[in-house]
Design an enzyme around this catalytic site. Sequence first.
Site, PDB file in Angstrom:
ATOM      1  N   ASP A  66       0.900  -1.385  -0.042  1.00  0.00           N
ATOM      2  CA  ASP A  66       0.084   0.006   0.232  1.00  0.00           C
ATOM      3  C   ASP A  66       0.820   1.481  -0.172  1.00  0.00           C
ATOM      4  O   ASP A  66       2.303   1.376  -0.045  1.00  0.00           O
ATOM      5  CB  ASP A  66      -0.997  -0.034   1.193  1.00  0.00           C
ATOM      6  CG  ASP A  66      -0.327  -0.638   2.458  1.00  0.00           C
ATOM      7  OD1 ASP A  66       1.088  -0.564   2.441  1.00  0.00           O
ATOM      8  OD2 ASP A  66      -1.054  -0.879   3.435  1.00  0.00           O
ATOM      9  N   ASP A 135      -7.999  -2.593  14.136  1.00  0.00           N
ATOM     10  CA  ASP A 135      -9.462  -2.811  13.418  1.00  0.00           C
ATOM     11  C   ASP A 135      -9.415  -4.001  12.556  1.00  0.00           C
ATOM     12  O   ASP A 135     -10.484  -4.091  11.892  1.00  0.00           O
ATOM     13  CB  ASP A 135      -9.748  -1.557  13.051  1.00  0.00           C
ATOM     14  CG  ASP A 135      -9.007  -0.939  11.639  1.00  0.00           C
ATOM     15  OD1 ASP A 135      -8.244  -1.891  11.217  1.00  0.00           O
ATOM     16  OD2 ASP A 135      -9.424  -0.144  10.981  1.00  0.00           O
ATOM     17  N   HIS A 137      -7.726  -4.572   9.965  1.00  0.00           N
ATOM     18  CA  HIS A 137      -7.370  -4.462   8.458  1.00  0.00           C
ATOM     19  C   HIS A 137      -6.035  -5.230   7.973  1.00  0.00           C
ATOM     20  O   HIS A 137      -5.254  -5.506   8.747  1.00  0.00           O
ATOM     21  CB  HIS A 137      -7.244  -2.682   7.871  1.00  0.00           C
ATOM     22  CG  HIS A 137      -6.205  -2.273   8.515  1.00  0.00           C
ATOM     23  ND1 HIS A 137      -6.253  -0.958   9.250  1.00  0.00           N
ATOM     24  CD2 HIS A 137      -4.730  -2.414   8.687  1.00  0.00           C
ATOM     25  CE1 HIS A 137      -5.083  -0.548   9.310  1.00  0.00           C
ATOM     26  NE2 HIS A 137      -4.231  -1.573   9.130  1.00  0.00           N
ATOM     27  N   GLU A 142      -9.939  -1.696   5.043  1.00  0.00           N
ATOM     28  CA  GLU A 142     -10.630  -1.367   6.419  1.00  0.00           C
ATOM     29  C   GLU A 142     -11.681  -1.934   6.351  1.00  0.00           C
ATOM     30  O   GLU A 142     -12.126  -2.681   5.387  1.00  0.00           O
ATOM     31  CB  GLU A 142     -10.640   0.104   6.441  1.00  0.00           C
ATOM     32  CG  GLU A 142      -9.521   1.022   6.398  1.00  0.00           C
ATOM     33  CD  GLU A 142      -8.884   1.145   7.560  1.00  0.00           C
ATOM     34  OE1 GLU A 142      -8.548  -0.145   8.352  1.00  0.00           O
ATOM     35  OE2 GLU A 142      -8.084   2.033   7.768  1.00  0.00           O
TER      36      GLU A 142
HETATM   37  C1  F6R Z   1       1.253  -1.366   6.108  1.00  0.00           C
HETATM   38  C2  F6R Z   1       0.092  -2.421   6.188  1.00  0.00           C
HETATM   39  C3  F6R Z   1      -0.880  -2.430   7.522  1.00  0.00           C
HETATM   40  C4  F6R Z   1       0.019  -2.545   8.756  1.00  0.00           C
HETATM   41  C5  F6R Z   1      -1.079  -2.574   9.914  1.00  0.00           C
HETATM   42  C6  F6R Z   1      -0.248  -2.813  11.167  1.00  0.00           C
HETATM   43  O1  F6R Z   1       2.024  -1.574   4.863  1.00  0.00           O
HETATM   44  O2  F6R Z   1      -0.261  -2.751   5.200  1.00  0.00           O
HETATM   45  O3  F6R Z   1      -1.814  -3.342   7.119  1.00  0.00           O
HETATM   46  O4  F6R Z   1       0.529  -3.878   8.575  1.00  0.00           O
HETATM   47  O5  F6R Z   1      -1.714  -1.400   9.883  1.00  0.00           O
HETATM   48  O6  F6R Z   1       0.789  -1.777  11.606  1.00  0.00           O
HETATM   49  P1  F6R Z   1       1.891  -1.913  12.502  1.00  0.00           P
HETATM   50  O7  F6R Z   1       2.759  -3.225  11.925  1.00  0.00           O
HETATM   51  O8  F6R Z   1       2.456  -0.698  12.549  1.00  0.00           O
HETATM   52  O9  F6R Z   1       1.226  -2.301  13.960  1.00  0.00           O
END
Ligand code: F6R
Length: 260
Positions: A66, A135, A137, A142
């Site tokens: 992303d 959440d 995702h 989301e």
């Molecule tokens: C980032 C991504 C997100 C993160 C998620 C967890 O490329 O795709 O899905 O993996 O928000 O973030 P962290 O690892 O910072 O807790």
Amino acid sequence: MEVVIAPADELAVLAAGTIDALLRRKPDAVIGLATGSSPLKVYDELARRHAEDGLSFAQARGFMLDEYVGLPAEHPERYRNVIEREIASRVEWAADRVQGPDGLAEDLPAACAAYDEAIAAAGGVDVQILGIGTDGHIAFNEPGSSLASRTRIKTLTAQTREDNARFFDGDIEQVPTHCLTQGLGTIMAARHLVLLATGKHKAEAVHQLVEGPISAMWPGTIMQMHPHATVLVDGAAASRLQLADYYRQTYASKPAWQGL
Ligand code: F6R
């Protein structure tokens, strides 16, 4: 779905070991890259193996999950820059072999379609590294995301912007409101999914991911439909798993020669 419960350092070695084994048998493998905190120890371990054991990324390709929409090209939190800093530059991975969705494109839907085509043209992703949001995702799909979605523009939830404010001087106003993200259908096309989660704040999302009903409300639950999905969690992230003892017992009795 395999669930491994172990300390964070061990999880990172397991995930890095999977990528190491893949690259040694298929040097031109395609690796799916996540940003955020969850994969950082994996990237440290890959950098160590590159420096000390000759692990080469020279022929590999990388595709990011992303990208934020609208962050200036030189912004340190632009995900392409984060990936360059955290992994690509450390393993001498040529810039043109690592791609992300173009969050600065004039025509964002066209950039998303081109990104899905580029992944397919590279032969698809061999191993996809993933984290999970509080959440639920994965990538930035989301709650409410179509379980069959492809790469597209998404609006970030208030929860995700709050969670990510730590990368933006703690100021939620600096966190972009939109992103481009691989869809759940795009991610599901990868041949092996490896998700890492650590910390108590991930416990509910991990419980839903592994044991909840498949639902767009917890988008990561689509991974239950994947034929080769590995969930690597520490004790805190596993603390709400109803079958934690069973997962521990299953992994403990797994033959040592069998990888993830
Ligand atoms: C980032 C991504 C997100 C993160 C998620 C967890 O490329 O795709 O899905 O993996 O928000 O973030 P962290 O690892 O910072 O807790």
